[in-house]
Design a protein around this motif. Structure first.
Motif, PDB file in Angstrom:
ATOM      1  N   THR A  26      31.099  39.753  40.153  1.00  0.00           N
ATOM      2  CA  THR A  26      29.706  39.633  40.560  1.00  0.00           C
ATOM      3  C   THR A  26      29.328  38.166  40.562  1.00  0.00           C
ATOM      4  OG1 THR A  26      28.916  39.750  38.305  1.00  0.00           O
ATOM      5  CG2 THR A  26      29.052  41.834  39.499  1.00  0.00           C
ATOM      6  N   ARG A  27      28.291  37.850  41.312  1.00  0.00           N
ATOM      7  CA  ARG A  27      27.811  36.475  41.297  1.00  0.00           C
ATOM      8  C   ARG A  27      27.291  36.103  39.912  1.00  0.00           C
ATOM      9  NH1 ARG A  27      24.224  36.911  46.766  1.00  0.00           N
ATOM     10  NH2 ARG A  27      25.927  36.941  48.267  1.00  0.00           N
ATOM     11  N   THR A  28      26.707  37.105  39.230  1.00  0.00           N
ATOM     12  CA  THR A  28      26.163  36.836  37.901  1.00  0.00           C
ATOM     13  C   THR A  28      27.226  36.235  36.993  1.00  0.00           C
ATOM     14  OG1 THR A  28      24.986  38.885  38.286  1.00  0.00           O
ATOM     15  CG2 THR A  28      24.757  37.885  36.109  1.00  0.00           C
ATOM     16  N   ALA A  29      28.423  36.818  37.018  1.00  0.00           N
ATOM     17  CA  ALA A  29      29.487  36.333  36.144  1.00  0.00           C
ATOM     18  C   ALA A  29      29.813  34.879  36.467  1.00  0.00           C
ATOM     19  CB  ALA A  29      30.739  37.192  36.318  1.00  0.00           C
ATOM     20  N   LEU A  30      29.927  34.582  37.758  1.00  0.00           N
ATOM     21  CA  LEU A  30      30.259  33.208  38.140  1.00  0.00           C
ATOM     22  C   LEU A  30      29.125  32.259  37.766  1.00  0.00           C
ATOM     23  CD1 LEU A  30      31.995  33.660  41.589  1.00  0.00           C
ATOM     24  CD2 LEU A  30      33.007  32.896  39.456  1.00  0.00           C
ATOM     25  N   ILE A  31      27.895  32.699  37.986  1.00  0.00           N
ATOM     26  CA  ILE A  31      26.755  31.833  37.668  1.00  0.00           C
ATOM     27  C   ILE A  31      26.740  31.525  36.170  1.00  0.00           C
ATOM     28  CG2 ILE A  31      24.230  31.785  37.504  1.00  0.00           C
ATOM     29  CD1 ILE A  31      24.221  33.336  40.183  1.00  0.00           C
ATOM     30  N   ALA A  32      26.903  32.574  35.355  1.00  0.00           N
ATOM     31  CA  ALA A  32      26.879  32.359  33.908  1.00  0.00           C
ATOM     32  C   ALA A  32      27.996  31.406  33.496  1.00  0.00           C
ATOM     33  CB  ALA A  32      27.021  33.699  33.187  1.00  0.00           C
ATOM     34  N   THR A  33      29.192  31.621  34.051  1.00  0.00           N
ATOM     35  CA  THR A  33      30.324  30.782  33.658  1.00  0.00           C
ATOM     36  C   THR A  33      30.111  29.329  34.081  1.00  0.00           C
ATOM     37  OG1 THR A  33      31.657  32.715  34.085  1.00  0.00           O
ATOM     38  CG2 THR A  33      32.829  30.683  33.676  1.00  0.00           C
ATOM     39  N   TYR A  34      29.718  29.142  35.326  1.00  0.00           N
ATOM     40  CA  TYR A  34      29.536  27.775  35.808  1.00  0.00           C
ATOM     41  C   TYR A  34      28.410  27.073  35.063  1.00  0.00           C
ATOM     42  CZ  TYR A  34      32.642  28.740  39.715  1.00  0.00           C
ATOM     43  OH  TYR A  34      33.738  29.051  40.485  1.00  0.00           O
ATOM     44  N   THR A  35      27.344  27.811  34.787  1.00  0.00           N
ATOM     45  CA  THR A  35      26.257  27.208  34.025  1.00  0.00           C
ATOM     46  C   THR A  35      26.805  26.659  32.719  1.00  0.00           C
ATOM     47  OG1 THR A  35      24.752  28.835  34.958  1.00  0.00           O
ATOM     48  CG2 THR A  35      23.989  27.635  33.026  1.00  0.00           C
ATOM     49  N   THR A  36      27.612  27.465  32.050  1.00  0.00           N
ATOM     50  CA  THR A  36      28.112  27.036  30.749  1.00  0.00           C
ATOM     51  C   THR A  36      29.097  25.877  30.859  1.00  0.00           C
ATOM     52  OG1 THR A  36      28.035  29.361  30.222  1.00  0.00           O
ATOM     53  CG2 THR A  36      28.979  27.905  28.587  1.00  0.00           C
ATOM     54  N   VAL A  37      30.041  25.953  31.787  1.00  0.00           N
ATOM     55  CA  VAL A  37      31.036  24.877  31.809  1.00  0.00           C
ATOM     56  C   VAL A  37      30.408  23.561  32.260  1.00  0.00           C
ATOM     57  CG1 VAL A  37      33.018  26.382  32.158  1.00  0.00           C
ATOM     58  CG2 VAL A  37      31.905  25.374  34.130  1.00  0.00           C
ATOM     59  N   ASN A  38      29.313  23.620  32.992  1.00  0.00           N
ATOM     60  CA  ASN A  38      28.688  22.373  33.429  1.00  0.00           C
ATOM     61  C   ASN A  38      27.592  21.873  32.494  1.00  0.00           C
ATOM     62  OD1 ASN A  38      30.293  21.998  35.670  1.00  0.00           O
ATOM     63  ND2 ASN A  38      29.012  23.304  36.950  1.00  0.00           N
ATOM     64  N   LEU A  39      27.179  22.736  31.567  1.00  0.00           N
ATOM     65  CA  LEU A  39      26.143  22.330  30.609  1.00  0.00           C
ATOM     66  C   LEU A  39      26.476  21.017  29.907  1.00  0.00           C
ATOM     67  CD1 LEU A  39      24.691  25.178  28.412  1.00  0.00           C
ATOM     68  CD2 LEU A  39      23.488  23.431  29.693  1.00  0.00           C
ATOM     69  N   PRO A  40      27.690  20.877  29.366  1.00  0.00           N
ATOM     70  CA  PRO A  40      27.995  19.656  28.619  1.00  0.00           C
ATOM     71  C   PRO A  40      27.719  18.390  29.433  1.00  0.00           C
ATOM     72  CG  PRO A  40      29.753  21.236  28.342  1.00  0.00           C
ATOM     73  CD  PRO A  40      28.815  21.819  29.338  1.00  0.00           C
ATOM     74  N   ILE A  41      28.054  18.414  30.701  1.00  0.00           N
ATOM     75  CA  ILE A  41      27.836  17.225  31.523  1.00  0.00           C
ATOM     76  C   ILE A  41      26.349  16.929  31.621  1.00  0.00           C
ATOM     77  CG2 ILE A  41      28.013  16.346  33.875  1.00  0.00           C
ATOM     78  CD1 ILE A  41      30.673  17.441  34.098  1.00  0.00           C
ATOM     79  N   VAL A  42      25.570  17.979  31.854  1.00  0.00           N
ATOM     80  CA  VAL A  42      24.120  17.782  31.969  1.00  0.00           C
ATOM     81  C   VAL A  42      23.568  17.212  30.670  1.00  0.00           C
ATOM     82  CG1 VAL A  42      21.925  18.899  32.413  1.00  0.00           C
ATOM     83  CG2 VAL A  42      23.977  19.691  33.588  1.00  0.00           C
ATOM     84  N   VAL A  43      23.944  17.849  29.556  1.00  0.00           N
ATOM     85  CA  VAL A  43      23.404  17.403  28.270  1.00  0.00           C
ATOM     86  C   VAL A  43      23.758  15.941  28.046  1.00  0.00           C
ATOM     87  CG1 VAL A  43      23.521  17.702  25.778  1.00  0.00           C
ATOM     88  CG2 VAL A  43      23.517  19.697  27.271  1.00  0.00           C
ATOM     89  N   TRP A  44      24.979  15.618  28.307  1.00  0.00           N
ATOM     90  CA  TRP A  44      25.449  14.273  28.028  1.00  0.00           C
ATOM     91  C   TRP A  44      24.732  13.227  28.887  1.00  0.00           C
ATOM     92  CZ3 TRP A  44      31.272  12.657  28.343  1.00  0.00           C
ATOM     93  CH2 TRP A  44      31.455  11.516  27.559  1.00  0.00           C
TER      94      TRP A  44
END
Lengths: 345, 490, 381
Positions: free
Chosen positions: A207-225
């Motif tokens: 589902t798109r939901t799964a991809l959205i959740a995963t991508y959100t998480t793997v890219n979070l560190p970059i945003v935070v940093w």
């Protein structure tokens, strides 16, 4: 004035000497060609017949070979919906996950840049311990995962205070920041299978939901940093006066801080968008029919008959165009935004 | 310890089929998700045939495609974790043992027995009796006949005054003579032999094809990978060593980047007229008559894999000369062992799918394989399906019409027929986790050998050690049983 | 988590507070909570599950699969057993080059230790951290020395380290050079900026295939040049080092833009007045770069190198598409190694490789962060 001097010395501070200009423009043009040539090659390959590719290089359409739209026809007409679906998936997944990552990430970054956190080392160790026990219980002894989770959470809440009293060491903001960044170090191959099992358990695979959740998480560190560095450089005076005027933290954050950090938001957002738009390995794991994204479709053009270069080229072009358009639109922000904040202020 | 219980407990059945009452057609409202490889070769004919089938039956055929290298893993993950979002798949029969052994595949035997339109008797015996079956039951329906052959340029051989290769010495001899000639008129020197030797591709299969004639002589059930007595790898012997040497020697007459070419590259090169000889599945035959890519229409011949006048003795590992005892299936004194590498694409159905969906999937597969459809599909250059029915092998006229030339069509179909009829065909390794033996241990060792990282002895040692290790990890006795079961050994 | 906010640290909770007040007081926690929960959910479980997988053997069984606990078997097999050549490479007799590498590492370590000892800020945690870094650096230098020795070959660890170190160095040098060029008073700066940014937008899989086309020595665009140079009978893909360099070229094409765009922004915001003053004093371009530009961009440079290095450890698409890891195992990275094992269903072995990668990249990145990025940031502050 000697010729040599006239060649090597600039007329004014804001201009270059003629020789310097030749070198600088020469370098720029050379690199432009390095950048453009592969793109040119993709573009003309999309117009080639298989025989043009397999029988040796031909360079110029209409001169060396007669361009043919067969690949474009295949992608748009024959595949039709099979191209459109991954394309829409990619757009939705990339946009939504970027928006979420930006929102959640900049909130966390702002919080880290303005407040002092001091999580107890003891609580963290306890948390890890309970997590490990929970996994062993579930994997080894067949305890249903939700029972294990509830029990572990209850134990954690009960024991956290006690543990905190016996062990007083705590961590600082720097540690939290680094912990978040370190999530980016995690190679996707390590996490892919467990994440697959996770989504399978909750029935969200493909589902798109799964991809959205995963991508959100793997890219979070970059945003935070990146955003952390921006927020640090934004002067606090404005917020303090707003706070005295009775504005809530939410109002301050959304009303004052975010607008000030716009260049950073745009630049970071674009970077994250590109990463999400291009991600391949996790998409391969988590999607099959419905949620398949463009990079998977590109890679899939490598079949038993060899890579279908012409189809692949069309798909790559389709993938680059919207991002280029977006970059052109946002380019004035990017210049300012890519600073990582660290040199501002 | 197993985490299966908690997975199974929570697994959500992903079957999307709604049980609608049959009004007009048999499978109204049934959606079948079929996974296969991307690209026109395999999914193409399926997608092309789907609309007609959908119109007749009312079912919706949803072809999902992923890159070849991910199919095995994708299916296994989907089925073993109970996700079951994939109802059926078209995949390699080598993987069947992993799926069927675990109960993921539907036993098709009863359905196929009652299916007259399928004309089972027409399917070549090797596929009907060996390739589609596991432990006596049929789990797959073959759409594609796959085994290695040698392709050669008839015009070049004529020019050189050579006969098609009967032994690997012949092969090297022709390759040496042809290497460096311009074979497509572009003024550039071309190559004597093109074999896809890229790592993580098909290189290990080609090596097995070279070794086969030296190692297996007493029929399919003798086996060419392990000794059926005690599961000793058939690697540390004169035959495999010689195969390694021949295989490396072919590189001398190949393109400089042969180590980075996979079979897809070499077949494109062959039909572009850049190679005199190539080892390949049947695809070159149909590609050579495709005008959009071929410069060698009517100039391609095919022959069975080269043989050998000596074979190894299983006890000593040394060569012995061929005679009626040692090589019972020899042709003109030469032992040939055609290798059914990969084994041909076939369809299998998820045992845990909804019954209605299973029926619809079977109906679609049967439709694809029926002579009316498949006899057309195997002659199309753009499909990856190769002949597997006897009627397709008789049909010289169709191939001739497509520009192959009568002689070449007879040679192509003849090579297929000789290979398929050989009782000494080598069945590809089909024991559980065979990928670890072939794609990891053997392939890596061969790649390192070709790259000069290992010599012959070290390669042999590495493969033997690696295979024994996997045997031990998975249980030598269980693997031996599985091996014997697949090749029908006593 | 205990939260103390500068603004609220003294405020005792009032008798009764509205929801709004409570929300406002908790804002700091609420802001960070979603991120922490997401990351915990997506990292803790996968990490622990993978650890368990790395210590197990995966086998198919009727109806599903079984996982058998086998201890350190998967690791032992790779570190000392039959797969040692794959991960650690083949060991050869150390040559002069090997001694130079090891001596250079030792010298660097000694220099670092002396500096740390003299700083007067020696702590227990700091010392332990440095010990881990030193041990890893020494181990890697020995590994490189024996891999590069006579008869030695690089394993996936050494190959990955080559991609990281070589790739980051090349990309940084070229990215910085381009940024300096673009920072000159030139026309069409924004045009070049956007143009040079483009490669970053292409999906890595696409880049890998594009470079496979471009690098083809038979039908690629550079084939005639290649033949004209007299290399018709050789191919980059047959030699270990040229193959690695081709992988590096593709990787660099994609990632130079990232370093370029960040450094350009940094250079543009360097103190203009100082530069102008230096120019009036007749300072040379090199002097201006050394004394003004470099110090002002160093912290950004260190950060950008770190980000790039983190991504570089995970390289897979390029070697996978260009060479499938060949010739031999010459271009195989750790991620590709794990991917290949995973594809063949050796899930335990795959997880073990991935864990070794995680271990290495964490130590490398943490060390770089602590010993390079932090000091540079502090030096500026």
């Amino acid at each position: 004035m000697s010729v040599l001097k006239r060649l090597t010395e600039p007329k004014s501070l804001d201009s270059m000497s003629p020789l310097g200009a030749v070198l600088v423009y020469g370098g720029l043009i050379l690199w432009s060609m390095v950048v453009l040539f592969p793109l040119y090659w993709i573009a003309i390959t999309s117009l080639k017949l298989p025989i043009h590719v397999s029988a040796g290089p031909v360079y110029l359409p209409f001169v060396d070979f007669l361009p043919d739209l067969h690949a474009w026809r295949y992608i748009f007409v024959d595949l039709g919906n099979d191209t459109l679906r991954p394309y829409l998936n990619s757009i939705v997944v990339a946009l939504v996950s970027t928006a979420l990552a930006m929102l959640i990430g900049s909130m966390a970054a702002y919080s880290l840049s303005r407040l002092e956190f001091a999580p107890r080392l003891a609580s963290i160790l306890l948390f890890l311990l309970l997590g490990a026990v929970m996994i062993v219980a579930v994997a080894g002894f067949g305890v249903p995962w939700w029972i294990a989770a509830v029990v572990a959470l209850a134990l954690f809440l009960l024991l956290a205070r006690a543990a905190g009293r016996t062990m007083r060491a705590s961590l600082g903001n720097g540690d939290i920041l680094f912990w978040i960044i370190s999530q980016r170090i995690l190679p996707p191959v390590v996490a892919a299978l467990p994440i697959y099992v996770m989504f399978q358990t909750v029935g969200l695979l493909d589902t798109r939901t799964a991809l959205i959740a995963t991508y959100t998480t793997v890219n979070l560190p970059i945003v935070v940093w990146l955003m952390y560095d921006f927020f640090v450089t934004i002067p606090k005076d404005l917020e303090e006066s707003a706070s005295l005027d009775g504005a809530s933290r939410f109002a301050i954050f959304f009303g004052i801080v975010l607008p000030l950090a716009r260049p950073g938001l745009v630049a970071t957002g674009l970077l994250v968008l590109i990463l999400a738009w291009n991600e391949y390995l996790l998409a391969l794991f988590l999607s099959s029919a419905n949620a398949q994204t463009m990079p998977v479709l590109v890679a899939a053009q490598n079949a038993t008959r060899g890579p279908q270069w012409w189809y692949m080229s069309v798909l790559i072009l389709l993938m680059i165009l919207p991002v280029i358009f977006l970059t052109l639109l946002l380019q004035r922000f990017i210049a300012k935004g890519m600073l990582l904040g660290a040199v501002k202020g | 310890m197993t985490i299966r219980s908690w997975l199974a407990g929570l697994a959500m059945a992903g079957v999307a089929a709604g049980a609608m009452p049959a009004l007009a057609a048999e499978f109204d409202g049934v959606t079948v998700n079929i996974l296969t490889q991307t690209g026109p070769a395999i999914s193409g004919p399926m997608q092309a045939r789907a609309p007609e089938f959908e119109k007749q039956s009312g079912a919706k055929i949803n072809v999902i495609t992923v890159p070849f290298s991910d199919i095995y893993q994708k299916l296994l993950t989907d089925w073993s974790t109970g996700t079951n979002s994939i109802d059926a798949a078209v995949f390699a029969p080598q993987w069947m043992v992993d799926y069927a052994g675990s109960g993921f595949l539907e036993d098709l035997t009863p359905r196929m027995e009652g299916d007259e339109a399928l004309e089972q008797d027409d399917i070549a015996p090797f596929f009907r009796e060996f390739s589609q079956k596991y432990a006596g039951k049929t789990y797959m329906m073959t759409f594609d006949g796959d085994f290695h052959m040698i392709f050669y340029r008839t015009d070049i051989l004529e020019e050189l005054g050579k006969q098609p290769p009967k032994t690997w010495e012949d092969y090297l001899d022709i390759a040496a003579a042809a290497h460096g000639k311009d074979m497509n008129g572009d003024g550039q020197p071309d190559f004597g032999s093109c074999i896809g030797k890229k790592r993580n591709a098909q290189g290990y299969w080609f090596l097995t094809s070279v070794a086969g004639g030296y190692i297996q002589a007493k029929g399919t059930s003798e086996g060419a990978f392990f000794n059926t007595e005690d599961m000793t790898p058939l690697i540390d012997n004169a035959g495999f060593r010689k195969a390694l040497e021949v295989y490396k020697k072919t590189s001398e007459y190949g393109p400089p980047d042969e180590l980075n070419l996979d079979v897809a590259d070499t077949r494109v090169m062959f039909v572009a007229g850049r190679c005199a000889l190539s080892m390949d599945w049947g695809d070159i035959g149909s590609m050579s008559v495709d005008p959009s890519m071929s410069k060698v229409t009517g100039k391609v011949g095919a022959t069975i894999l080269p043989g050998s006048s000596e074979v190894i003795d299983r006890t000593t590992g040394e060569f012995v000369a061929c005679d009626a005892d040692t090589c019972p299936h020899a042709i003109n004194g030469l032992n040939h062992a055609p290798f059914a590498a990969f084994g041909g694409w076939g369809g299998g159905i998820n045992a845990n799918a909804d019954p209605k969906v299973k029926d619809a999937a079977y109906a679609f597969f049967s439709y694809l394989s029926q002579p009316a459809q498949s006899n057309q599909d195997v002659t199309k250059g753009e499909t990856g399906f190769n002949p597997y029915r006897m009627s397709q092998l008789e049909d010289v006229a169709t191939w001739e019409k497509m520009g192959m030339g009568k002689e070449n069509a007879e040679s192509y179909l003849g090579a297929i027929k000789t290979s398929l009829n050989s009782p000494n065909m080598i069945l590809d390794l089909r024991i559980p986790q065979n990928q670890r033996y072939q794609q990891v241990v053997l392939d890596t060792a061969v790649a390192r050998y070709l790259a000069g990282e290992l010599d012959v002895d070290a390669t042999v040692e590495t493969v033997v050690e690696g295979w024994n290790e996997v045997n031990e990890e998975l249980g030598t006795d269980e693997q031996l049983e599985a091996y014997k079961a697949t090749i029908g050994a006593e | 988590m205990a939260v103390t906010s500068a603004a609220h640290v003294t405020a005792a909770p009032p008798e009764r507070e509205s929801l709004n007040d409570w929300l406002d007081r908790q804002a700091g926690r609420l802001f960070i909570l979603p991120a922490v929960i997401l990351i915990l959910g997506f990292s803790i479980f996968p990490l622990i599950a993978s650890a368990y997988l790395a210590l197990s053997r995966f086998k198919l069984a009727p109806g599903g699969y079984t996982l058998t606990f086998i201890g350190w078997f998967n690791f032992k097999k790779m570190l000392t057993g039959s797969q040692q050549f794959h991960l650690l490479g083949t060991f050869g007799a150390i040559t002069l080059l090997g001694w130079v590498i090891m001596l250079a590492t030792v010298a660097l370590v000694v220099w670092g230790v002396v500096r740390y000892a003299r700083s007067g800020r020696v702590t227990v945690v700091g010392s332990i951290g440095r010990l881990i870094t030193i041990a890893t650096a020494l181990a890697l230098s020995v590994l490189f020395a024996v891999n590069l020795g006579e008869g030695g070959q690089l394993g996936t660890i050494a190959t990955t380290m080559f991609y990281v170190a070589g790739g980051v160095a090349v990309q940084f040098a070229l990215g910085l050079g381009l940024a300096l060029l673009c920072a000159k008073p030139i026309r069409g700066r924004s045009f070049f900026r956007v143009l040079f940014f483009v490669p970053l937008m292409v999906t890595p899989v696409g880049i890998a295939y594009t470079f496979r086309m471009l690098a083809d020595t038979a039908v690629g665009p550079f084939a005639p040049l290649w033949h004209w140079l007299g290399y018709a009978q050789t191919s980059w893909s047959a030699d270990a080092w040229t193959a690695r360099f081709v992988v590096l070229i593709g990787d660099s094409w994609q990632w130079i833009p990232f370093i370029f765009i960040v450094l350009l922004a940094a250079i543009e915001s360097q103190p203009r007045d100082e530069v102008e003053a230096a120019q009036l004093d007749g300072a040379s371009g090199w002097q201006i770069f050394r004394d003004i530009t470099w110090p002002s961009i160093a912290p950004v440079a260190a950060t950008v190198v770190l980000i790039r290095a983190i991504e570089a450890f995970k390289i897979i698409d390029l070697p996978n598409v260009l060479t499938n890891g060949g010739p031999g195992i010459a271009t195989e990275s750790l991620t590709l190694h794990a991917f290949i094992e995973w594809r063949a269903l050796n899930l335990g072995g795959s997880a073990a490789v991935a864990y070794i990668l995680l271990f290495l990249s964490t130590i490398a990145c943490v060390s770089f962060f602590n010993f390079v990025v932090k000091p540079m940031r502090e030096a500026r502050a």
